[in-house]
Design a protein around this motif. Structure first.
Motif, PDB file in Angstrom:
ATOM      1  N   TYR A 111       2.196  -7.670   0.184  1.00 27.05           N
ATOM      2  CA  TYR A 111       2.049  -6.963  -1.123  1.00 27.05           C
ATOM      3  C   TYR A 111       0.734  -6.201  -1.383  1.00 27.05           C
ATOM      4  N   GLU A 112      -0.068  -5.795  -0.437  1.00 21.79           N
ATOM      5  CA  GLU A 112      -1.342  -5.436  -0.555  1.00 21.79           C
ATOM      6  C   GLU A 112      -1.536  -4.066  -1.510  1.00 21.79           C
ATOM      7  N   ARG A 130      -3.034  -4.257  -9.140  1.00 25.61           N
ATOM      8  CA  ARG A 130      -2.016  -4.410 -10.357  1.00 25.61           C
ATOM      9  C   ARG A 130      -1.866  -6.215 -10.762  1.00 25.61           C
ATOM     10  N   ILE A 131      -1.853  -6.787  -9.769  1.00 24.33           N
ATOM     11  CA  ILE A 131      -1.903  -8.131  -9.914  1.00 24.33           C
ATOM     12  C   ILE A 131      -3.166  -8.797 -10.523  1.00 24.33           C
ATOM     13  N   ARG A 132      -4.353  -8.215  -9.622  1.00 25.42           N
ATOM     14  CA  ARG A 132      -5.656  -8.652 -10.278  1.00 25.42           C
ATOM     15  C   ARG A 132      -5.799  -8.316 -11.755  1.00 25.42           C
ATOM     16  N   ALA A 135     -10.434  -6.202  -8.594  1.00 22.26           N
ATOM     17  CA  ALA A 135      -9.545  -5.053  -8.767  1.00 22.26           C
ATOM     18  C   ALA A 135     -10.247  -3.857  -8.781  1.00 22.26           C
ATOM     19  N   LEU A 136     -11.564  -3.592  -9.083  1.00 23.02           N
ATOM     20  CA  LEU A 136     -12.203  -2.676  -9.120  1.00 23.02           C
ATOM     21  C   LEU A 136     -12.360  -2.329  -7.496  1.00 23.02           C
ATOM     22  N   ASP A 137     -12.867  -3.376  -6.776  1.00 23.33           N
ATOM     23  CA  ASP A 137     -13.273  -3.217  -5.238  1.00 23.33           C
ATOM     24  C   ASP A 137     -12.048  -2.576  -4.255  1.00 23.33           C
TER      25      ASP A 137
END
Length: 558
Positions: free
Chosen positions: A88-89, A94-96, A119-121
């Motif tokens: 689910y990469e 969204r998850i982070r 998430a930003l990365d």
């Protein structure tokens, strides 16, 4: 079975707002069925691609429902489970982000920032709106934890872009103001003003389509929010100038508004007039307001309302009444003008007429503090205590800890001879004003009325500790000690009272009486002799001194 899972998820999604607990049951049932389906596919070597996408959707939805039910730890565990699934990469960002929000809600700021940065990365530079939201979320957490310089860097990552949002720019301006960087705060204000000007120029034509009506209303709400932020930013920047002349900030802001929007220039000039009022400078406030009397109708109404208020504060009630009439003639549904007119009637003791105007103002603006407060006062003057209490109780629900409201509630209960309720409310007031000796004095009186000597003594003592020169409290404490035959202690308080009122001989007579009660006749004689010399014509002093002399003489003869 896939159809059943889809239906369960749809049912859960529909129930999420109305009944989140039932939505959780449906979401759990969907995950159970998904596990059964996955096992079936594995046992029969069936392709997993479609099932895998459904599995992600099912478990992700369960995490969202956990979050909606306030079960943050369970939601975090569910997101952590999904992160471990390498398939689910594409959903990692969204998850982070969701995990960052959950940790933030639990005040675990370290983990929250960590997830937001991860998430930003994983976002691309093309995903600007998402990156901006994440930067703003990190900045908000850093402000919450007092790391303003770090927060500034996060906000600048958004605000320095051409398509920055107003809220982030406003947050950055507040940070600049907090660290004392006036120049950058002014630059950011100009940036916010430019954004507002650009967005206000965009228009959306309404037609009969409900979709476009909704979009139009959303745009209007957005414009109002942006205007509110802009005016708040203007007030903040105006206050940042610490020169000898505080008006410098207002003049600079007004000049910027004049270049772009004359209506907002009027707004900030009105703010300057209000600042004059706060400083007790009535003449310059009136000068500013009068300069708008010949302007358009809306401005004239606003000016008349403000002038009525100013003249009322000055005690010029007749002129205040005239301006209130002008404001109401322009707009009968102006709640502030109705309150001003009511106040003019109130000071002329026309309480019933004032009450009607306050009620009319409340009908226009149900949360108008001044109207409800003054309605309570009018009802109290009219002797309608239940209605007065109703007004102040309503205000208490709006402004829970306002001392003025609490005082009137307590005072009205006391006037109604409801000592228990009055004691309760004065105690609530004392919690808000713990160092107010007057409140403690009133609580002591109430306990005295309820024959609770211990509590009355406690509150009188606390009041005396905070305000030792209160004559009434000194007298009450002295009498309390006399009542309990602690005459030496009562002498201390009668002495304080005599020092406060040196020309009042009754305190000396009471001191002398206390000396007699403990058989210190010489001290009593000295006190009475002093009273006789200071008040030779007073009959009570003469009688007391004569009685004492006779008593001493009879004692010597025996």
């Amino acid at each position: 079975m896939q159809k059943e899972i889809h239906e369960l998820m749809e049912d859960s999604a529909h129930l999420l707002e109305e009944d989140p607990f039932l939505a959780l049951d449906k979401a759990k049932e969907a995950t159970r069925k998904d596990e059964t389906l996955a096992k079936h596919c594995d046992d029969h070597s069936l392709p997993l691609q479609q099932s895998s996408d459904l599995t992600f959707a099912t478990w992700f939805h369960l995490a969202v429902v956990y979050q909606k039910n306030g079960m943050n730890q369970e939601a975090i565990e569910m997101y952590s489970f999904l992160l471990k699934q390498k398939r689910y990469e594409s959903f990692l960002v969204r998850i982070r982000v969701n995990m960052g929000s959950l940790y933030n809600a639990d005040q675990n700021y370290t983990q929250s920032i960590k997830n937001y940065r991860m998430a930003l990365d994983q976002t691309t530079r093309e995903e600007k709106p998402l990156r901006f939201r994440i930067h703003r979320a990190i900045g908000n957490i850093l402000v919450e934890t007092g790391k303003l310089q770090d927060a500034i860097l996060e906000y600048e990552a958004v605000a320095m872009n051409a398509d920055a949002d107003t809220e982030t720019c406003f947050n950055l301006l507040v940070c600049y103001a907090q660290v004392g960087n006036v120049d950058k705060a002014k630059q950011m204000f100009l940036h916010i003003l430019a954004i507002f000007k650009t967005s206000s120029q965009k228009s959306l034509q309404r037609d009969d389509s409900m979709k476009e009506i909704d979009l139009y209303e959303e745009l209007e709400r957005s414009q109002k929010d942006a205007l509110s932020l802009l005016l708040t930013a203007a007030r903040l920047v105006s206050s940042l100038h610490h020169d000898d002349d505080w008006k410098v900030g207002y003049l600079w802001i007004r000049e910027q508004f004049k270049k772009r929007n004359s209506d907002l220039a009027h707004q900030i000039e009105m703010e300057q007039a209000l600042q004059h009022l706060k400083r007790g400078e009535f003449e310059p406030a009136i000068k500013i307001l009068k300069s708008y009397e010949t302007k358009d109708v809306d401005l004239k109404a606003m000016v008349a309302t403000n002038l009525s208020f100013v003249y009322f504060l000055e005690g010029n009630h007749s002129v205040a009444d005239e301006y209130a009439d002008i404001a109401l003639a322009t707009n009968r549904f102006n709640p502030n003008a109705l309150v001003n007119k009511g106040n003019s009637l109130f000071v002329r003791e026309k309480y019933a007429e004032a009450k009607e105007l306050y009620l009319e103002a409340i009908g226009v603006d149900s949360a108008n503090f001044e109207a409800i407060y003054n309605l309570g006062l009018a009802n109290a003057r009219l002797g309608i205590v239940p209605e007065a209490l109703q007004a102040f109780d309503r205000l208490h629900s709006i402004a829970t800890n306002d001392p003025r409201v609490l005082y009137h509630v307590a005072n009205l209960h006391e006037e109604s001879e409801n000592e228990v309720a009055a004691t309760k409310w004065f105690n609530v007031l004392s919690a808000c004003l713990p160092t107010d000796p007057g409140v403690l004095h009133r609580i002591g009186n109430l306990h005295s009325l309820q024959k609770d000597d211990a509590q009355s003594f406690h509150y009188y003592s606390e009041s005396h500790r905070l305000y030792p020169s209160n004559l009434d409290v000194c007298g009450l404490l002295a009498i309390w000690f006399v009542k309990h035959k602690l005459f030496e202690r009562s002498i201390q308080f009668f002495t304080i009272a005599s020092e406060i009122q040196p020309h009042e001989f009754k305190w000396s007579l009471m001191i002398g009486s206390c000396y007699r009660k403990i058989d210190r006749m010489e001290d009593a004689f000295d006190v009475y002799e002093g009273v006789r010399q200071n008040h030779p014509e007073n009959l009570e002093c003469k009688r007391t001194w004569t009685k004492l002399n006779l008593f001493i003489l009879s004692t010597l003869l025996t």
